[in-house]
Scaffold this motif. Structure first.
Motif, mmCIF file in Angstrom:
data_model
loop_
_atom_site.group_PDB
_atom_site.id
_atom_site.type_symbol
_atom_site.label_atom_id
_atom_site.label_comp_id
_atom_site.label_asym_id
_atom_site.label_seq_id
_atom_site.Cartn_x
_atom_site.Cartn_y
_atom_site.Cartn_z
ATOM 1 N N UNK A 134 0.834 -1.151 0.058
ATOM 2 C CA UNK A 134 0.008 -0.066 -0.143
ATOM 3 C C UNK A 134 0.985 1.296 -0.166
ATOM 4 N N UNK A 135 1.777 1.229 0.813
ATOM 5 C CA UNK A 135 2.808 2.508 0.753
ATOM 6 C C UNK A 135 3.574 2.663 -0.418
ATOM 7 N N UNK A 136 3.482 1.443 -1.200
ATOM 8 C CA UNK A 136 4.095 1.797 -2.634
ATOM 9 C C UNK A 136 3.253 2.279 -3.548
ATOM 10 N N UNK A 137 1.899 2.273 -3.155
ATOM 11 C CA UNK A 137 0.850 2.871 -3.979
ATOM 12 C C UNK A 137 0.077 1.973 -4.973
ATOM 13 N N UNK A 138 0.217 0.481 -4.349
ATOM 14 C CA UNK A 138 -0.349 -0.368 -5.307
ATOM 15 C C UNK A 138 -1.388 -0.991 -4.353
ATOM 16 N N UNK A 139 -2.333 -1.584 -4.803
ATOM 17 C CA UNK A 139 -3.474 -2.448 -4.031
ATOM 18 C C UNK A 139 -2.898 -4.106 -4.184
ATOM 19 N N UNK A 140 -2.617 -4.702 -2.880
ATOM 20 C CA UNK A 140 -2.196 -5.773 -2.878
ATOM 21 C C UNK A 140 -3.204 -6.903 -2.798
ATOM 22 N N UNK A 141 -2.986 -8.155 -3.275
ATOM 23 C CA UNK A 141 -3.723 -9.288 -3.150
ATOM 24 C C UNK A 141 -3.228 -10.126 -1.951
ATOM 25 N N UNK A 142 -4.184 -10.143 -1.125
ATOM 26 C CA UNK A 142 -3.998 -10.630 0.105
ATOM 27 C C UNK A 142 -4.457 -12.049 0.419
ATOM 28 N N UNK A 143 -3.694 -13.066 0.549
ATOM 29 C CA UNK A 143 -4.015 -14.425 0.854
ATOM 30 C C UNK A 143 -3.485 -14.882 2.098
ATOM 31 N N UNK A 144 -4.394 -14.691 3.197
ATOM 32 C CA UNK A 144 -4.124 -15.017 4.557
ATOM 33 C C UNK A 144 -3.529 -16.714 4.510
ATOM 34 N N UNK A 145 -2.474 -16.827 5.609
ATOM 35 C CA UNK A 145 -2.258 -18.082 5.932
ATOM 36 C C UNK A 145 -3.372 -18.693 6.676
ATOM 37 N N UNK A 146 -3.551 -20.075 6.871
ATOM 38 C CA UNK A 146 -4.606 -20.541 7.718
ATOM 39 C C UNK A 146 -3.919 -21.695 8.366
ATOM 40 N N UNK A 172 -9.334 -4.100 -13.310
ATOM 41 C CA UNK A 172 -10.970 -3.612 -13.170
ATOM 42 C C UNK A 172 -11.120 -3.441 -11.529
ATOM 43 N N UNK A 173 -10.709 -4.457 -10.698
ATOM 44 C CA UNK A 173 -10.994 -4.508 -9.330
ATOM 45 C C UNK A 173 -10.425 -3.301 -8.734
ATOM 46 N N UNK A 174 -9.302 -2.983 -8.853
ATOM 47 C CA UNK A 174 -8.592 -1.969 -8.263
ATOM 48 C C UNK A 174 -8.819 -0.547 -8.648
ATOM 49 N N UNK A 175 -9.344 -0.300 -9.743
ATOM 50 C CA UNK A 175 -9.647 1.080 -10.219
ATOM 51 C C UNK A 175 -10.331 2.016 -9.413
ATOM 52 N N UNK A 176 -11.018 1.837 -8.635
ATOM 53 C CA UNK A 176 -11.717 2.610 -7.770
ATOM 54 C C UNK A 176 -11.121 2.538 -6.239
ATOM 55 N N UNK A 177 -10.325 1.705 -5.844
ATOM 56 C CA UNK A 177 -9.685 1.655 -4.735
ATOM 57 C C UNK A 177 -8.659 2.591 -4.434
ATOM 58 N N UNK A 178 -8.631 2.901 -3.179
ATOM 59 C CA UNK A 178 -7.283 3.946 -2.819
ATOM 60 C C UNK A 178 -6.448 3.078 -2.011
ATOM 61 N N UNK A 179 -5.129 3.573 -2.331
ATOM 62 C CA UNK A 179 -3.975 3.212 -1.629
ATOM 63 C C UNK A 179 -3.692 3.835 -0.207
ATOM 64 N N UNK A 180 -4.622 4.694 -0.030
ATOM 65 C CA UNK A 180 -4.257 5.737 1.197
ATOM 66 C C UNK A 180 -4.218 4.820 2.680
ATOM 67 N N UNK A 181 -3.152 5.167 3.367
ATOM 68 C CA UNK A 181 -2.947 4.297 4.513
ATOM 69 C C UNK A 181 -3.007 5.000 5.598
ATOM 70 N N UNK A 182 -4.077 4.756 6.472
ATOM 71 C CA UNK A 182 -4.259 5.710 7.569
ATOM 72 C C UNK A 182 -3.872 4.912 8.633
ATOM 73 N N UNK A 183 -2.957 5.245 9.451
ATOM 74 C CA UNK A 183 -2.419 4.720 10.564
ATOM 75 C C UNK A 183 -2.392 5.409 11.867
ATOM 76 N N UNK A 184 -2.485 4.603 12.806
ATOM 77 C CA UNK A 184 -2.616 5.089 14.379
ATOM 78 C C UNK A 184 -1.354 5.740 14.782
ATOM 79 N N UNK A 185 -0.157 5.565 13.914
ATOM 80 C CA UNK A 185 1.186 6.145 14.335
ATOM 81 C C UNK A 185 0.862 7.809 14.249
#
Length: 169
Positions: free
Chosen positions: A81-93, A136-149
């Motif tokens: 996200x900090x690199x300005x990209x939308x990640x594809x996240x596959x959680x470990x189970x 298509x899926x990321x076209x309208x998503x934001x990479x804005x990172x709002x952190x508590x820090x």
């Protein structure tokens, strides 16, 4: 290029690596694929891979990649996200012995619900369609990172100024 990172957790994430490797072998993925395999035992046959990359090289791969697929470790997908990209996240189970519990899934779901800035893949059959329709899926998503820090630092700075002015005793 597609970059896959499974982090540095000591348990394997063979399920993700094998799925991406098979998608590459079948021709579903046309892009070059580079993988950081960590402590997994699966050795990709159709993708470039290395167990671990130095930090600067990881950053470079994230920057160069068209798509970054990452496990559900917050540090990993926040880097994307900090690199300005939308990640594809596959959680470990836990049921696949990829982690001690399913906290990555719970956390990724919470981030997805709150910020809507990642593509969450909860089952491997979902991965190919997500990758095929990535733009298509990321076209309208934001990479804005709002952190508590940042919020903490702002509140702390106000408190320090009040202390310096003698308002707080």
């Amino acid at each position: 290029m597609i970059f896959v990172t499974v982090g540095t957790h000591e348990q394997q994430f063979n399920r993700l690596l094998a799925t991406v490797d098979n998608l590459k072998a079948q021709g579903v993925l046309k892009d070059e694929v580079v993988m950081q395999t960590g402590f997994s035992t699966y050795e990709p046959k159709h993708c470039q891979w290395q167990a671990l990359f130095p930090y600067q090289e990881m950053q470079s791969l994230i920057q160069k990649a068209r798509i970054v697929i990452t496990h559900g470790g917050p540090s990993s997908f926040m880097q994307v996200l900090k690199a300005g990209k939308i990640p594809v996240v596959v959680p470990r189970l836990a049921c696949y012995r990829e982690h001690v519990n399913d906290h990555q899934l719970a956390f990724a779901r919470a981030v997805q619900a709150r910020y809507q800035n990642l593509l969450l893949v909860e089952a491997m059959p979902e991965l190919a369609p997500v990758l095929a329709n990535y733009e298509t899926q990321v076209a309208d998503l934001s990479t804005l990172v709002v952190g508590n820090n940042q919020r903490f630092n702002q509140k702390f700075e106000k408190l320090v100024w009040r202390l310096m002015e003698g308002e707080v005793r």
